[in-house]
Design a protein around this motif. Structure first.
Motif, PDB file in Angstrom:
ATOM      1  N   SER A  38       0.830  -1.200   0.000  1.00  0.00           N
ATOM      2  CA  SER A  38       0.000   0.000   0.000  1.00  0.00           C
ATOM      3  C   SER A  38       0.862   1.246   0.000  1.00  0.00           C
ATOM      4  N   GLU A  43      -0.949   3.232  -4.970  1.00  0.00           N
ATOM      5  CA  GLU A  43      -2.337   3.268  -5.463  1.00  0.00           C
ATOM      6  C   GLU A  43      -2.445   4.076  -6.747  1.00  0.00           C
ATOM      7  N   TRP A  71      -8.171  -1.350  -0.036  1.00  0.00           N
ATOM      8  CA  TRP A  71      -9.153  -0.450   0.567  1.00  0.00           C
ATOM      9  C   TRP A  71      -9.866  -1.110   1.743  1.00  0.00           C
ATOM     10  N   ARG A  76     -10.930   2.260   3.942  1.00  0.00           N
ATOM     11  CA  ARG A  76     -11.159   3.524   3.232  1.00  0.00           C
ATOM     12  C   ARG A  76     -11.094   3.267   1.732  1.00  0.00           C
ATOM     13  N   ILE A  77     -11.716   4.144   0.974  1.00  0.00           N
ATOM     14  CA  ILE A  77     -11.583   4.100  -0.475  1.00  0.00           C
ATOM     15  C   ILE A  77     -11.038   5.446  -0.937  1.00  0.00           C
ATOM     16  N   ASP A  78     -10.582   5.508  -2.161  1.00  0.00           N
ATOM     17  CA  ASP A  78     -10.153   6.772  -2.740  1.00  0.00           C
ATOM     18  C   ASP A  78     -11.383   7.417  -3.372  1.00  0.00           C
TER      19      ASP A  78
END
Length: 112
Positions: A38, A43, A71, A76-78
């Motif tokens: 990560s 990402e 994620w 969390r997500i972008d």
């Protein structure tokens, strides 16, 4: 601008994915291993691969699955990239998040 991670393995995985001459099997294996790494730079590189593959290829699907795993692990997500997802890549992300972190799926998210 984010800097390249110190994670040598992550850098190598991305090198395989960005090598047009790498065998497809090696690329798919590398894509499966992405989930174990990560970082913001990392990402962003995955996002670029998904865009390059137009979210459709088998490689894009495996990368999307690994991205969703990252994620889910990070809870969390972008928010900026998620709306770009579509087609098979979106289905992979929704499948992984649905199974591992359904609370991360934005309301109203659906397939094409």
């Amino acid at each position: 601008m984010t800097s390249q991670p110190d994670d040598f393995v992550a850098v190598q995985l991305l090198a395989i994915l960005n090598d047009a001459d790498a065998p497809e099997g090696d690329q798919l294996d590398a894509a499966m291993d992405l989930e174990d790494h990560s970082g913001a730079w990392f990402e962003q590189e995955i996002f670029e691969i998904l865009r390059r593959e137009r979210f459709e290829s088998v490689l894009a699907q495996v990368c999307a699955e690994s991205l969703a795993g990252i994620w889910a692990r990070q809870s969390r997500i972008d928010q900026g990239f998620f709306p770009e997802l579509h087609g098979p890549a979106l289905r992979e992300v929704l499948g992984i998040l649905g199974a591992r972190a359904p609370h991360l799926i934005p309301a109203g998210t659906g397939e094409d």
